[in-house]
Design a protein around this motif. Structure first.
Motif, PDB file in Angstrom:
ATOM      1  N   THR A  32       0.801  -1.228   0.000  1.00 11.45           N
ATOM      2  CA  THR A  32       0.000   0.000   0.000  1.00 11.45           C
ATOM      3  C   THR A  32       0.833   1.277   0.000  1.00 11.45           C
ATOM      4  N   SER A  33       2.140   1.169  -0.208  1.00  8.95           N
ATOM      5  CA  SER A  33       2.975   2.370  -0.285  1.00  8.95           C
ATOM      6  C   SER A  33       4.230   2.037  -1.072  1.00  8.95           C
ATOM      7  N   LEU A  34       4.924   3.075  -1.503  1.00 10.90           N
ATOM      8  CA  LEU A  34       6.173   2.870  -2.238  1.00 10.90           C
ATOM      9  C   LEU A  34       7.207   2.204  -1.344  1.00 10.90           C
ATOM     10  N   LEU A  35       7.274   2.633  -0.073  1.00  5.14           N
ATOM     11  CA  LEU A  35       8.228   2.042   0.856  1.00  5.14           C
ATOM     12  C   LEU A  35       7.939   0.561   1.079  1.00  5.14           C
ATOM     13  N   ALA A  36       6.658   0.234   1.276  1.00  2.00           N
ATOM     14  CA  ALA A  36       6.277  -1.163   1.482  1.00  2.00           C
ATOM     15  C   ALA A  36       6.579  -1.991   0.240  1.00  2.00           C
ATOM     16  N   ASN A  37       6.360  -1.418  -0.926  1.00  2.00           N
ATOM     17  CA  ASN A  37       6.636  -2.152  -2.155  1.00  2.00           C
ATOM     18  C   ASN A  37       8.134  -2.402  -2.314  1.00  2.00           C
ATOM     19  N   ASN A  38       8.954  -1.409  -1.938  1.00  2.00           N
ATOM     20  CA  ASN A  38      10.405  -1.597  -1.996  1.00  2.00           C
ATOM     21  C   ASN A  38      10.853  -2.697  -1.038  1.00  2.00           C
ATOM     22  N   LYS A  39      10.284  -2.699   0.162  1.00  2.00           N
ATOM     23  CA  LYS A  39      10.645  -3.749   1.122  1.00  2.00           C
ATOM     24  C   LYS A  39      10.217  -5.111   0.600  1.00  2.00           C
ATOM     25  N   CYS A  40       9.039  -5.178   0.011  1.00  2.00           N
ATOM     26  CA  CYS A  40       8.556  -6.429  -0.559  1.00  2.00           C
ATOM     27  C   CYS A  40       9.510  -6.943  -1.630  1.00  2.00           C
ATOM     28  N   GLU A  41      10.010  -6.044  -2.468  1.00  2.00           N
ATOM     29  CA  GLU A  41      10.908  -6.467  -3.542  1.00  2.00           C
ATOM     30  C   GLU A  41      12.243  -6.970  -2.991  1.00  2.00           C
ATOM     31  N   TRP A  42      12.738  -6.337  -1.929  1.00  2.00           N
ATOM     32  CA  TRP A  42      13.972  -6.821  -1.308  1.00  2.00           C
ATOM     33  C   TRP A  42      13.739  -8.160  -0.618  1.00  2.00           C
ATOM     34  N   LEU A  43      12.574  -8.316  -0.007  1.00  2.00           N
ATOM     35  CA  LEU A  43      12.226  -9.612   0.597  1.00  2.00           C
ATOM     36  C   LEU A  43      12.164 -10.684  -0.479  1.00  2.00           C
ATOM     37  N   SER A  44      11.633 -10.325  -1.640  1.00  2.00           N
ATOM     38  CA  SER A  44      11.571 -11.260  -2.763  1.00  2.00           C
ATOM     39  C   SER A  44      12.964 -11.674  -3.216  1.00  2.00           C
ATOM     40  N   GLU A  45      13.877 -10.690  -3.338  1.00  3.13           N
ATOM     41  CA  GLU A  45      15.250 -10.994  -3.739  1.00  3.13           C
ATOM     42  C   GLU A  45      15.919 -11.920  -2.730  1.00  3.13           C
ATOM     43  N   ALA A  46      15.768 -11.591  -1.451  1.00  2.00           N
ATOM     44  CA  ALA A  46      16.393 -12.398  -0.411  1.00  2.00           C
ATOM     45  C   ALA A  46      15.837 -13.814  -0.408  1.00  2.00           C
ATOM     46  N   GLY A  47      14.517 -13.949  -0.550  1.00  2.00           N
ATOM     47  CA  GLY A  47      13.906 -15.268  -0.573  1.00  2.00           C
ATOM     48  C   GLY A  47      14.361 -16.092  -1.762  1.00  2.00           C
ATOM     49  N   ALA A  48      14.487 -15.452  -2.918  1.00  2.00           N
ATOM     50  CA  ALA A  48      14.921 -16.177  -4.112  1.00  2.00           C
ATOM     51  C   ALA A  48      16.328 -16.729  -3.940  1.00  2.00           C
ATOM     52  N   VAL A  49      17.188 -15.982  -3.238  1.00  2.00           N
ATOM     53  CA  VAL A  49      18.557 -16.457  -2.994  1.00  2.00           C
ATOM     54  C   VAL A  49      18.540 -17.785  -2.247  1.00  2.00           C
ATOM     55  N   TYR A  50      17.604 -17.945  -1.331  1.00  2.00           N
ATOM     56  CA  TYR A  50      17.555 -19.165  -0.522  1.00  2.00           C
ATOM     57  C   TYR A  50      16.538 -20.178  -1.050  1.00  2.00           C
ATOM     58  N   GLY A  51      16.134 -20.006  -2.289  1.00  2.00           N
ATOM     59  CA  GLY A  51      15.326 -21.031  -2.934  1.00  2.00           C
ATOM     60  C   GLY A  51      13.868 -21.046  -2.548  1.00  2.00           C
ATOM     61  N   VAL A  52      13.342 -19.950  -1.992  1.00  2.00           N
ATOM     62  CA  VAL A  52      11.922 -19.895  -1.664  1.00  2.00           C
ATOM     63  C   VAL A  52      11.131 -19.821  -2.964  1.00  2.00           C
ATOM     64  N   ALA A  53      10.275 -20.783  -3.166  1.00  2.00           N
ATOM     65  CA  ALA A  53       9.532 -20.874  -4.422  1.00  2.00           C
ATOM     66  C   ALA A  53       8.102 -21.330  -4.152  1.00  2.00           C
ATOM     67  N   PRO A  54       7.142 -20.810  -4.948  1.00  2.00           N
ATOM     68  CA  PRO A  54       7.298 -19.825  -6.006  1.00  2.00           C
ATOM     69  C   PRO A  54       7.821 -18.492  -5.461  1.00  2.00           C
ATOM     70  N   PRO A  55       8.529 -17.730  -6.297  1.00  2.00           N
ATOM     71  CA  PRO A  55       9.088 -16.466  -5.814  1.00  2.00           C
ATOM     72  C   PRO A  55       7.991 -15.443  -5.524  1.00  2.00           C
ATOM     73  N   LEU A  56       8.322 -14.536  -4.622  1.00  2.00           N
ATOM     74  CA  LEU A  56       7.396 -13.463  -4.259  1.00  2.00           C
ATOM     75  C   LEU A  56       7.429 -12.394  -5.336  1.00  2.00           C
ATOM     76  N   GLN A  57       6.262 -11.874  -5.666  1.00  2.00           N
ATOM     77  CA  GLN A  57       6.144 -10.767  -6.607  1.00  2.00           C
ATOM     78  C   GLN A  57       5.324  -9.674  -5.932  1.00  2.00           C
ATOM     79  N   CYS A  58       5.631  -8.414  -6.200  1.00  2.00           N
ATOM     80  CA  CYS A  58       5.037  -7.311  -5.455  1.00  2.00           C
ATOM     81  C   CYS A  58       4.269  -6.372  -6.382  1.00  2.00           C
ATOM     82  N   VAL A  59       3.081  -5.980  -5.967  1.00  2.00           N
ATOM     83  CA  VAL A  59       2.311  -4.962  -6.670  1.00  2.00           C
ATOM     84  C   VAL A  59       1.844  -3.931  -5.653  1.00  2.00           C
ATOM     85  N   ARG A  60       1.489  -2.769  -6.119  1.00  2.00           N
ATOM     86  CA  ARG A  60       1.104  -1.673  -5.219  1.00  2.00           C
ATOM     87  C   ARG A  60      -0.294  -1.178  -5.557  1.00  2.00           C
ATOM     88  N   ARG A  61      -1.097  -0.975  -4.517  1.00  2.00           N
ATOM     89  CA  ARG A  61      -2.411  -0.359  -4.636  1.00  2.00           C
ATOM     90  C   ARG A  61      -2.480   0.817  -3.665  1.00  2.00           C
TER      91      ARG A  61
END
Length: 703
Positions: A379-408
């Motif tokens: 729900t905010s640009l800051l939250a979306n940025n954190k979500c994207e970094w969480l997605s990157e970190a999770g992908a490094v450790y093989g969390v699948a399906p990967p997280l994808q972030c959208v903003r409303r």
């Protein structure tokens, strides 16, 4: 003093005095460190030494390692210590940094060298393919962990598996189950001990369905099994139970006593298996499947040469531990030995990782087609940025399906997006619990929980000590202040009063209280929405009772805000049935909502992804300092996506276990038993219905 000693001391002093290119005061280098979760804290112990001895280095505390990487890239700090997995995340996020030094603690070019060892009984008479050698054999799997150490991370384990197996992409199965199915279809049996997914119930289901993957285990296919881990998988092989395993080359050499002249009896029955299907004797140089680099020092470009001089001074002095600023710096860098020779020139992350055979490839494995994602609404640009970094970190450790972030634009829009199938999940607090179920047809699949009662979302009735209100029944006919209509306080109080005062829902809404201020009820707005204004209404004598949280009450009572002076007479009114805790209800800090009609497979995937992220980046061991912090500050802001006091993410079943089952009046359990929200709908839409009817009547009369 000899000339040589003098020159060494002169060089060391020059290192201290000649930094000048750092981002700190007077050009000092700024070191970003992440404190571990244990009792011992490095910064208070060692950072003052750097200041006292004017080392030209300043400490900066980062929230997590990726926070430090972002700060280096932005130029606000100059260097820090990172893992090779951090570099993968930096590569994906286009972080502009350089690798200056390796932090080795052995004289080997790589931290880990993963090899495959096989029982010679499965080797064919002539050279063959890897697939043909291993098909229908028994696998002694070393297991997987959520950290970078032993046995294997899920990413590296998955990479090794996929060098042998054909990918399974059944759309009716979860990502995890597809991996398990591929293993079960290829190997005759295996011991893949340890947890397969975080949820123990789902873990048991999968182990029952794919029982061949536990058939070679000595006990219950858990992390307690003798065949779990690096040593356990080698024991599985040596005992003749299994045919093949992966392990660290040094562990294999030590287990079979290859280099000490007293080779383990029977070692001649085993061999190294190479990726091309050939094999070698254990006495020969092993063929390595995968190499993991050492931890490294990373710096911003402008400061890289100065950082190299500082790191090299640790090697030059030979003093990695002990007194002085070098010993303090070594402790802050967690250097067990002097850093290896500097990389000349300093390397970009991608170039540095390229030297480790198989490591980069492990993080760029092709996904199934079409690819799957778990889409989280923010729900905010800051939250979306954190979500994207969480997605990157999770992908490094093989969390699948990967997280994808959208903003409303807001929470309501996110809940609508989940209902419409545009997103898979959204996070929201307990004020959205009833609306999410009632208006958006959603379900809370996970909750942000904490066992500390005072840190949960509590609803307490606060009154003036002079009001002659001594019990909950005395609230009838009084003026009530709520933070908002349709939120946690509204539904908690309504449930309590209708249950204990034996009044109907309609009577409660229409006549129980003399006056109600709940912003949003019947379109009224007697004050701004929020707990502070509800408390202020009570303090100013405009209401007789305010239903707010303990946290809000304590914040104003203990603060220097003007309101605190008037709160001396504000006291909690404890329900007769809950004198111990004194609240009308409590609820989890937040919830992850998903559509009520999602398939069971999709629900399993969603729960698995978020609980794995919680295990990796929440408040759990095993990390000494985490790559990312789900519940910590992000860009210096707290409560972004998730709440800071969250202990873990858990399904609703946790509310019926210790210690949660001992705490009465849980809102989630109350709401789960409500099937009819007619009273709430009536109260909420009655004014609009009346207006609609009136407009229609006027229209008919005029026509």
């Amino acid at each position: 003093m000899s000339v040589n000693v003098f020159l060494v001391l002169f060089c060391c002093v020059a290192v201290v005095l000649s930094q000048g290119t750092g981002s700190g005061n007077d050009g000092n280098l700024r070191l970003c460190i992440v404190e571990g979760r244990g009792a011992y804290k490095r910064a208070p112990t060692h950072c003052p030494v750097l200041d006292k001895e004017k080392a030209g280095i300043e400490c900066v505390l980062g929230t997590d390692r990726l926070d430090c990487l972002r700060r280096i890239s932005k130029g606000t700090v100059d260097f820090g210590v990172f893992s090779p997995e951090d570099l993968v995340a930096a590569q994906w996020a286009n972080i502009d940094v350089l690798v200056t030094n390796e932090l080795r603690f052995r004289s080997k070019p790589f931290a880990r060298n993963i090899v495959a060892v096989v029982n010679r009984r499965i080797l064919p008479d002539h050279s063959s393919t890897l697939h043909a050698v291993l098909r229908n054999s028994t696998l002694c799997h070393p297991g997987e962990t959520m950290d970078d150490l032993r046995p294997l991370s899920e990413t590296l384990s998955g990479y090794l598996e996929r060098l042998v197996l054909e990918r399974s992409c059944d759309p009716t199965l979860s990502n995890t189950e597809n991996k398990l199915k591929a293993l079960a279809d290829f190997y005759w049996q295996a011991c893949k001990a340890g947890p397969w997914v975080p949820d123990p119930n789902r873990d048991a289901e999968l182990k029952s369905k794919y029982s061949s993957l536990c058939a070679a285990c000595a006990r219950k296919c858990s992390a307690d099994d003798p065949y779990w881990g690096n040593a356990g998988s080698l024991t599985c092989l040596a005992d003749g139970v299994g045919d093949v395993t992966w392990g660290e080359a040094d562990d294999v050499a030590a287990y079979f006593k290859i280099k000490n002249g007293t080779t383990l009896a029977g070692a001649e029955n085993f061999a190294y298996l190479c990726r091309d299907g050939t094999w070698r004797d254990l006495s020969q140089e092993p063929c390595v499947w995968l190499r993991r680099p050492w931890n490294i020092i990373v710096a911003k470009r402008k400061a890289s040469e100065a950082v190299i001089r500082v790191a090299n001074s640790l090697s030059d002095s030979g003093a990695v531990v002990g007194a002085g600023w070098r010993g303090a710096l070594a402790a802050l860098l967690e250097a067990r030995a002097a850093p290896a020779a500097a990389l000349r020139p300093p390397r970009a992350p991608l170039d540095y990782l390229a030297a480790a055979h198989g490591f980069r490839e492990a993080y760029s494995q092709p996904a199934c087609d079409p690819p799957r994602h778990i889409v989280l609404c923010t729900t905010s640009l800051l939250a979306n940025n954190k979500c994207e970094w969480l997605s990157e970190a999770g992908a490094v450790y093989g969390v699948a399906p990967p997280l994808q972030c959208v903003r409303r634009e807001d929470t309501a829009a996110c809940l609508r997006a989940v209902r419409a199938g545009e997103c898979d999940a959204a996070t929201a607090g307990s004020d959205w619990l009833v609306p999410a179920l009632r208006d958006y047809n959603l379900t809370a699949v996970l909750h942000e929980v904490t066992p500390i009662v005072e840190k949960t979302n509590t609803i307490v009735a606060y009154v003036n000590s002079d009001s002659q209100i001594s019990k909950m029944a005395d609230l009838r006919g009084k003026r009530a202040a709520f933070p908002r209509y349709d939120g946690a306080a509204w539904h908690s109080v309504k449930h309590y009063i209708t249950q204990h005062e034996k009044v109907s829902c309609k009577e409660y809404v229409e006549s129980y209280f003399k006056e109600i201020c709940a912003p949003g009820l019947d379109g009224k707005k007697c004050y701004e929405e929020g707990e502070a204004d509800a408390l202020k209404s009570l303090v100013e004598g405009k209401s007789d009772v305010a239903f707010i949280s303990m946290n809000t009450y304590n914040t104003f009572k203990d603060s220097a805000a003007p309101l605190s002076n008037d709160m001396k007479k504000i006291v909690p009114l404890c329900p007769e049935q809950n004198q111990k805790y004194c609240f009308v209800s409590w609820s989890s800090l937040g919830h992850i909502f998903a559509a009520n009609n999602i398939t069971l497979t999709r629900k399993h995937e969603l729960i698995n992804v978020f609980t794995k992220l919680d295990q990796l980046f929440g408040k759990h061991p095993p990390f000494h300092n985490p790559m990312f912090s789900m519940y910590g500050a992000f860009n210096h802001e707290n409560e972004v996506i998730f709440h800071s006091n969250t202990k873990s993410l858990a399904p609703s079943t946790v509310l019926k276990t210790h210690p949660y089952d001992k705490i009465p009046y849980n809102l989630e359990l109350i709401v789960s038993n409500i099937t009819d929200f007619t009273c709430d709908f009536g109260a909420k839409v009655a004014p609009s219905l009346i207006m609609l009817v009136a407009t229609l009547v006027v229209f008919l009369i005029n026509s």
